[in-house]
Design a protein around this motif. Structure first.
Motif, PDB file in Angstrom:
ATOM      1  N   GLY A 113      27.525  98.860  21.139  1.00 34.13           N
ATOM      2  CA  GLY A 113      28.149  98.740  22.863  1.00 34.13           C
ATOM      3  C   GLY A 113      27.052  99.350  23.853  1.00 34.13           C
ATOM      4  O   GLY A 113      27.387  98.985  24.855  1.00 34.13           O
ATOM      5  N   ALA A 114      26.559 100.802  24.199  1.00 30.48           N
ATOM      6  CA  ALA A 114      26.033 101.202  24.828  1.00 30.48           C
ATOM      7  C   ALA A 114      24.964  99.821  25.307  1.00 30.48           C
ATOM      8  O   ALA A 114      24.029  99.406  26.685  1.00 30.48           O
ATOM      9  N   LEU A 115      24.115  98.735  24.614  1.00 34.17           N
ATOM     10  CA  LEU A 115      23.494  98.429  24.513  1.00 34.17           C
ATOM     11  C   LEU A 115      23.632  96.795  25.809  1.00 34.17           C
ATOM     12  O   LEU A 115      23.582  96.174  26.078  1.00 34.17           O
ATOM     13  N   SER A 116      25.009  96.254  25.333  1.00 36.36           N
ATOM     14  CA  SER A 116      26.130  95.108  25.506  1.00 36.36           C
ATOM     15  C   SER A 116      26.291  96.779  26.486  1.00 36.36           C
ATOM     16  O   SER A 116      26.512  95.048  27.736  1.00 36.36           O
ATOM     17  N   ASP A 117      26.212  96.852  27.479  1.00 39.65           N
ATOM     18  CA  ASP A 117      26.972  97.726  29.287  1.00 39.65           C
ATOM     19  C   ASP A 117      25.208  97.323  29.573  1.00 39.65           C
ATOM     20  O   ASP A 117      25.327  97.262  30.097  1.00 39.65           O
ATOM     21  N   ARG A 118      24.307  97.927  28.701  1.00 41.48           N
ATOM     22  CA  ARG A 118      23.783  97.942  29.660  1.00 41.48           C
ATOM     23  C   ARG A 118      23.022  96.244  30.073  1.00 41.48           C
ATOM     24  O   ARG A 118      22.527  95.920  30.922  1.00 41.48           O
ATOM     25  N   ALA A 119      23.351  95.729  28.848  1.00 45.24           N
ATOM     26  CA  ALA A 119      22.335  94.312  29.553  1.00 45.24           C
ATOM     27  C   ALA A 119      23.021  93.521  30.479  1.00 45.24           C
ATOM     28  O   ALA A 119      23.615  92.787  31.043  1.00 45.24           O
ATOM     29  N   SER A 120      24.906  93.893  30.092  1.00 47.75           N
ATOM     30  CA  SER A 120      25.974  93.386  31.172  1.00 47.75           C
ATOM     31  C   SER A 120      25.650  94.018  32.772  1.00 47.75           C
ATOM     32  O   SER A 120      26.074  93.101  33.512  1.00 47.75           O
ATOM     33  N   GLY A 121      24.816  94.682  32.756  1.00 46.27           N
ATOM     34  CA  GLY A 121      24.683  95.568  33.948  1.00 46.27           C
ATOM     35  C   GLY A 121      23.530  95.313  34.282  1.00 46.27           C
ATOM     36  O   GLY A 121      22.699  95.785  35.859  1.00 46.27           O
ATOM     37  N   GLY A 122      22.166  93.920  33.722  1.00 52.15           N
ATOM     38  CA  GLY A 122      20.981  93.563  34.342  1.00 52.15           C
ATOM     39  C   GLY A 122      20.140  94.624  33.981  1.00 52.15           C
ATOM     40  O   GLY A 122      19.150  94.737  34.797  1.00 52.15           O
ATOM     41  N   ARG A 123      20.331  95.742  32.703  1.00 53.24           N
ATOM     42  CA  ARG A 123      19.069  96.788  32.851  1.00 53.24           C
ATOM     43  C   ARG A 123      18.644  97.091  31.920  1.00 53.24           C
ATOM     44  O   ARG A 123      18.370  97.709  31.407  1.00 53.24           O
ATOM     45  N   VAL A 124      18.425  95.416  30.884  1.00 51.78           N
ATOM     46  CA  VAL A 124      17.628  94.878  29.672  1.00 51.78           C
ATOM     47  C   VAL A 124      16.301  94.700  30.193  1.00 51.78           C
ATOM     48  O   VAL A 124      16.620  94.002  30.342  1.00 51.78           O
ATOM     49  N   TYR A 125      15.377  95.166  30.125  1.00 50.14           N
ATOM     50  CA  TYR A 125      13.803  94.239  29.481  1.00 50.14           C
ATOM     51  C   TYR A 125      12.937  94.095  28.958  1.00 50.14           C
ATOM     52  O   TYR A 125      13.408  95.292  28.590  1.00 50.14           O
ATOM     53  N   ILE A 126      12.755  93.153  29.073  1.00 47.20           N
ATOM     54  CA  ILE A 126      11.556  93.065  27.978  1.00 47.20           C
ATOM     55  C   ILE A 126      10.166  92.624  28.289  1.00 47.20           C
ATOM     56  O   ILE A 126       9.896  91.745  29.457  1.00 47.20           O
ATOM     57  N   VAL A 127       8.792  93.561  27.865  1.00 49.53           N
ATOM     58  CA  VAL A 127       7.706  92.877  28.148  1.00 49.53           C
ATOM     59  C   VAL A 127       6.248  92.483  26.759  1.00 49.53           C
ATOM     60  O   VAL A 127       7.095  93.444  25.756  1.00 49.53           O
ATOM     61  N   ASP A 128       5.860  91.730  27.298  1.00 48.66           N
ATOM     62  CA  ASP A 128       4.684  92.215  26.211  1.00 48.66           C
ATOM     63  C   ASP A 128       3.988  93.246  26.376  1.00 48.66           C
ATOM     64  O   ASP A 128       3.357  93.474  25.186  1.00 48.66           O
TER      65      ASP A 128
END
Length: 216
Positions: A113-128
């Motif tokens: 739920g916490a990860l989904s909240d961050r993802a819905s707000g565009g606050r999740v990033y993935i880097v190489d």
């Protein structure tokens, strides 16, 4: 329907895309459940070593302070009674264990739920990666991080064996580092943005996705 986000390099350039799985980053945000899990997590941090002495544990006071009758005062048997200065404490704190039992499935659901909240707000990033080369560089790592996100505080999740990133960011005050196995609901909610290295992201998805160990 899964959400697609870009995978970035240290310069902020797009190197690919990743579909965030719906079961991990698109789960229902159950606020009461998240609250319960966070409270339990914070309770488990408490030492519980607080202690006050009862009247039976305070030294002294064995002699009756004055005679039973004839003084005009209330009868007293010991100067270590609670009403005297230096006496024991009534119903004071005693050592205890504050930890609460929280099932694994509840912890996993709260984290989703916490990860989904961050993802819905565009606050999740993935880097190489945040550092190039083989030498730790704090300044370069922070510059790379600021290229990706301008958030005041950032949670960076890395692979436990990613020593280069650990050494580069461990002293940055605006960054909190966790390895993928340590990711938890409280830390996700405490920081503004969430940055995964590619290896850490794969580990988290394997842990929380359908069939992952967290559901066992």
């Amino acid at each position: 329907m899964s959400t697609t986000i870009d995978v970035l390099d240290a310069a902020g350039a797009k190197t690919g895309t990743v579909d965030l799985p719906e079961d991990v980053f698109g789960a229902k945000v159950n606020i009461p459940l998240i609250h319960q899990v966070v409270v339990a997590q914070l309770a488990a941090r408490r030492q519980g070593t607080h202690k006050t002495k009862t009247r039976g544990e305070v030294s002294g006071g064995g002699k009756k302070p004055y005679r039973q009758k004839g003084t005009g005062r209330a009868r007293q048997g010991s100067t270590r009674a609670p009403q005297f200065a230096g006496g024991g404490t009534v119903h004071g704190p005693q050592p205890r264990d504050y930890s609460q039992r929280t099932p694994k499935k509840m912890k996993a659901a709260a984290l989703r739920g916490a990860l989904s909240d961050r993802a819905s707000g565009g606050r999740v990033y993935i880097v190489d990666g945040l550092v190039t080369g083989e030498t730790p560089k704090t300044k370069a790592a922070i510059e790379a991080l600021r290229t990706i996100t301008k958030a005041r505080s950032v949670l960076v999740v890395v692979d436990a064996d990613d020593e280069l990133t650990w050494l580069s960011l461990r002293n940055a005050p605006e960054v909190h580092l966790l390895d993928a196995g340590q990711l938890n609901t409280y830390d996700v909610l405490c920081y503004d943005d969430l940055v995964f290295t590619r290896e850490a992201y794969d580990q988290v998805v394997a842990r929380l996705g359908n069939g992952g160990k967290e559901d066992a």
